[in-house]
Motif scaffolding. Structure first.
Motif, PDB file in Angstrom:
ATOM      1  N   ASN A 183       0.836  -1.199   0.000  1.00  0.00           N
ATOM      2  CA  ASN A 183       0.000   0.000   0.000  1.00  0.00           C
ATOM      3  C   ASN A 183       0.873   1.252   0.000  1.00  0.00           C
ATOM      4  N   ARG A 184       0.599   2.141  -0.967  1.00  0.00           N
ATOM      5  CA  ARG A 184       1.446   3.331  -1.123  1.00  0.00           C
ATOM      6  C   ARG A 184       0.809   4.575  -0.514  1.00  0.00           C
ATOM      7  N   GLU A 251      -6.300  24.612  -1.344  1.00  0.00           N
ATOM      8  CA  GLU A 251      -4.851  24.660  -1.534  1.00  0.00           C
ATOM      9  C   GLU A 251      -4.221  23.415  -0.926  1.00  0.00           C
ATOM     10  N   ILE A 252      -3.238  22.850  -1.615  1.00  0.00           N
ATOM     11  CA  ILE A 252      -2.532  21.691  -1.076  1.00  0.00           C
ATOM     12  C   ILE A 252      -1.830  22.064   0.226  1.00  0.00           C
ATOM     13  N   SER A 253      -1.472  23.354   0.362  1.00  0.00           N
ATOM     14  CA  SER A 253      -0.805  23.794   1.592  1.00  0.00           C
ATOM     15  C   SER A 253      -1.696  23.635   2.815  1.00  0.00           C
ATOM     16  N   LYS A 276      -0.109  16.557  -5.392  1.00  0.00           N
ATOM     17  CA  LYS A 276       1.273  16.419  -4.940  1.00  0.00           C
ATOM     18  C   LYS A 276       1.634  14.967  -4.612  1.00  0.00           C
ATOM     19  N   LEU A 277       0.619  14.094  -4.534  1.00  0.00           N
ATOM     20  CA  LEU A 277       0.889  12.673  -4.348  1.00  0.00           C
ATOM     21  C   LEU A 277       1.311  12.070  -5.687  1.00  0.00           C
ATOM     22  N   SER A 278       2.052  10.978  -5.634  1.00  0.00           N
ATOM     23  CA  SER A 278       2.417  10.283  -6.868  1.00  0.00           C
ATOM     24  C   SER A 278       1.191   9.594  -7.447  1.00  0.00           C
ATOM     25  N   ARG A 515       8.064  22.945  -4.409  1.00  0.00           N
ATOM     26  CA  ARG A 515       8.030  22.029  -5.550  1.00  0.00           C
ATOM     27  C   ARG A 515       8.167  20.578  -5.107  1.00  0.00           C
ATOM     28  N   LYS A 516       8.924  20.344  -4.031  1.00  0.00           N
ATOM     29  CA  LYS A 516       9.153  18.972  -3.576  1.00  0.00           C
ATOM     30  C   LYS A 516       7.908  18.426  -2.881  1.00  0.00           C
ATOM     31  N   LYS A 517       7.866  17.117  -2.802  1.00  0.00           N
ATOM     32  CA  LYS A 517       6.660  16.426  -2.376  1.00  0.00           C
ATOM     33  C   LYS A 517       6.134  16.851  -1.014  1.00  0.00           C
ATOM     34  N   ASN A 518       6.986  16.868  -0.004  1.00  0.00           N
ATOM     35  CA  ASN A 518       6.520  17.149   1.360  1.00  0.00           C
ATOM     36  C   ASN A 518       6.869  18.557   1.828  1.00  0.00           C
TER      37      ASN A 518
END
Length: 730
Positions: A183-184, A251-253, A276-278, A515-518
């Motif tokens: 599970n991802r 917002e993702i934030s 922002k998730l893969s 820009r980075k994932k987390n």
């Protein structure tokens, strides 16, 4: 049996249902929503399609009908119940069948994405008591104590051994292997977020939503009034009724804070769904919802299409935000989709905002939406005092800094008291544009009709197409050295803070630092823990965030949004100022807000200063009515773009003449054709026509068909973008 198929091809010419015969051997397995392979065209090339409907007979001749080749994906990706929503989106947003149904698919499924598997090791139950000699014993015991945890390579790395002894144990049956799904998604445990006792207003809001016969509600709650706690109580209620909920954030934030609170209250079994998730993470979250393993999803716009079968509640937090309307096809608005789902599934929809959109608030007057007011902050906290600073006076007093004297004084005061500060500037980069003071040359993007923004790394960057080039101190036109950097962005603001407040610990949150994932979560947690004194950023810091120790907010330039060429500019300014002001003084400590502007007497700023939404609405709605702008009309934007400027101008003028002849009775106002405000993006010239009036779905479809028909001979050379009530008219 026959099947109606939507082919996986984006051509507008193939936007229809194609009918195929279902082979006998597939009749028991085939379902609506599956991906299948079909022979297509004269060459009968095998392509992918989606089963859109099934029937026992066809009215048309079936002698030469082709057969489905095979089923590629057996999972039912959308259901018969979803078909009505797909049709709604296709009709209301002028999209194709394919564009609409893709909203319901897990990411990567068309390209063959699968659940991730891992071949893990177990010990044999039958041989558990048999003696094992070294060096095999350590291997066996490690696997025994970690059943299903390690694969071969992980075990070899952990014990620093070769593969040979592991293979020997497998060969003789001491160890066995099993392919298991990995599970991802995020199963992180969060600190308990205790349920709070609701005040009278909050409890009344919860009771109204649960007990009212209405299905659509607007919670108009001032910043800090405890809307999130109301959402949590509603989610808890529907969970107790075995119903699922979707909570949307703009917002993702804002997602880390919502996840922290909801998982802290309800545990780890909550689906998270945002860009922002893969693709793999979103794929697994989608299937977790499909399998009924979660009752709550938190996410951005696309989470509204997650496959819940028992939906009881949809919450749209900060409902006024532009990000709830898609800029790509289909150009749906989450509010409209939620309303349709409410009608179809009987679920409740709760819109929440301290500054509702004009369109939403307007609907509360005709009882289309049930209005609930939260007029007080929780815990008795008061709204922060907003002070407008006239930057013209600062300039007259020889202050050429980007900080007013009052703001500098207030920042120093908070730093001395170990309190935190948020500074808001809705423009990233270092300098807005670079120009030659001798000849007036402005460094522009070669692909877009827009000035390049200088960044602190020495690059000039186009914020539309991403073009980059190194900055130069020599003017390419007159070869002088009088090149100067004008305007300010968040990078320059960060540098100035370090100069003026050298001891302050500063964090920057904008597109470039996230820009980075987390990165959102890392910045949020760092500031929350008090490991920074000043948080500066663009609009992603302006809403929703709740920091107990923030007592000062500074708006560096309120005029950036005020001077946009958009009929919503006053509304956006009022919303931004009110929202960012709400970050201050959310607990016992009083808050203060400094708003720097060159237009202090503008009505949007004056009403924001006193938090007077109703007066702002009254002023704005009169202007909207006088100008026949939404909500009194719909605006249909026809945007054409091409690398061939002459062809583009000819075709859009043909369309303009045709439409003006069609609507010569004066029922609709037609503006243009004219170049877009940004007349070129990514080497494509851009022209537009705006049609304003009571444009129903039938009329909009006629206009769309007319436009496509008029350029069918040059379809490959011109891109068409048609939108109803677009976010931007640039």
């Amino acid at each position: 049996m026959f099947a109606g198929i939507v082919v996986n091809n984006e051509s507008i010419l193939l936007d229809k249902i194609f009918y195929y015969k279902v082979p006998k051997e597939l009749e028991l397995d085939i379902q609506i929503g599956q991906i299948i392979k079909i022979p297509f065209g004269k060459s009968n090339k095998l392509i992918l399609g989606f089963v859109y409907n099934l029937m026992d007979s066809l009215e048309s001749d079936v002698k030469n009908i082709k057969e489905i080749h095979s089923i590629k994906e057996k999972t039912q990706l959308f259901t018969l119940n979803d078909i009505s929503l797909i049709e709604y989106i296709k009709i209301n947003y002028l999209s194709t069948y394919l564009e609409a149904l893709k909203l319901f698919l897990p990411p990567g499924i068309i390209s063959g994405a699968k659940r991730k598997t891992k071949t893990v090791l177990y010990t044999s139950e039958e041989l558990k008591d048999k003696y094992i000699k070294s060096p095999y014993k350590e291997i066996y015991e490690t696997v025994k104590n970690n059943q299903g945890i390690f694969n071969k390579n992980e075990l070899i790395e952990k014990l620093s051994i070769s593969v040979s002894p592991v293979n020997t144990l497998i060969k003789h049956g001491y160890l066995s292997t099993s392919d298991e799904i990995v599970n991802r998604y995020n199963v992180r445990e969060y600190e308990n977020y205790e349920k709070k006792v609701l005040n009278t207003e909050q409890q009344s809001a919860v009771n109204t939503v649960i007990n009212s016969n209405s299905r659509i509600f607007l919670i108009n709650g001032i910043t800090g009034s405890g809307k999130t706690e109301v959402y949590m109580n509603l989610v808890e209620h529907y969970m107790s009724k075995k119903k699922s909920s979707i909570v949307l954030v703009p917002e993702i934030s804002l997602t880390p804070q919502m996840v922290e609170r909801f998982k802290g209250r309800f545990g780890k079994d909550i689906a998270i769904f945002h860009s922002k998730l893969s693709d793999g993470e979103r794929y697994d979250e989608w299937f977790r919802v499909k399998q009924g393993k979660v009752k709550l999803a938190i996410g951005a716009r696309s989470a509204i299409f997650l496959p819940f079968s028992d939906l009881g509640l949809i919450v749209i937090d900060e409902e006024h935000e532009n990000s709830y309307k898609s800029d790509s096809d289909p150009k749906y608005h989450v509010r409209d989709v939620a309303r349709y789902l409410s009608k179809e599934k009987g679920c409740k929809v709760v819109l929440g905002s301290a500054t509702p959109s004009i369109e939403t608030y307007f609907e509360t007057f005709n009882n289309s939406i049930n209005l609930i007011n939260l007029k007080n902050r929780v815990d008795g906290a008061s709204l922060p005092l907003i002070t407008l600073i006239d930057m013209r006076e600062e300039l007259a007093n020889n202050n050429r800094s980007m900080f007013s004297r009052q703001l500098v004084e207030d920042i120093n005061l908070r730093l001395n008291k170990k309190e935190q500060i948020i500074l808001f500037l809705n423009r990233r980069g270092y300098s807005t544009f670079v120009s030659c003071r001798k000849c007036g040359y402005v460094f522009k993007c070669p692909n877009c009709d827009i000035s390049l923004t200088y960044h602190n790394n020495g690059n000039l960057v186009c914020h539309y197409c991403g073009h980059r080039e190194r900055s130069s101190n020599i003017c390419p036109q007159c070869k002088s050295k009088y090149v100067k950097y004008f305007g300010i962005g968040t990078e320059k603001l960060e540098n100035e803070i370090k100069k003026v407040f050298p001891d302050a610990r500063t964090l920057r949150m904008d597109f470039d630092t996230t820009r980075k994932k987390n990165s959102y979560e890392d910045i949020y947690n760092t500031f929350k823990k008090g490991e920074a004194d000043i948080l500066l950023g663009t609009q992603m810091i302006a809403k929703g965030l709740d920091f107990a120790n923030v007592t000062l907010v500074g708006v560096i330039s309120a005029d950036l949004s005020l001077n946009l060429p958009d009929y919503r500019s006053a509304e956006k300014t009022f919303q931004l100022i009110t929202q960012v002001a709400g970050r201050a003084g959310r607990r016992k400590k009083p808050g203060k807000v400094i708003v720097q502007t060159y237009s202090p007497h503008h009505y949007s700023l004056q009403f924001a200063k006193s938090y007077d939404y109703d007066s702002f609405f009254d002023s704005e709605i009169k202007i909207r009515k006088a100008m026949n702008n939404p909500p009194f009309s719909r605006i249909l934007s026809i945007n054409l773009s091409s690398e061939n400027e002459n062809l583009l101008i000819k075709k859009i003028n043909d369309i303009g003449i045709n439409l003006k002849e069609e609507f010569k009775d004066g029922q609709y106002e037609i503006l243009g054709p004219s170049p877009c405000i940004i007349s070129k993006i990514k080497s494509m010239y851009r022209w537009q026509i705006l049609i304003k009036g009571i444009i129903d779905n039938h009329k909009a479809a006629l206009i769309k068909n007319r436009v496509y028909d008029l350029i069918k001979d040059v379809y490959s050379d011109i891109r068409i973008n048609i939108d109803i009530n677009p976010n931007s008219l640039l």
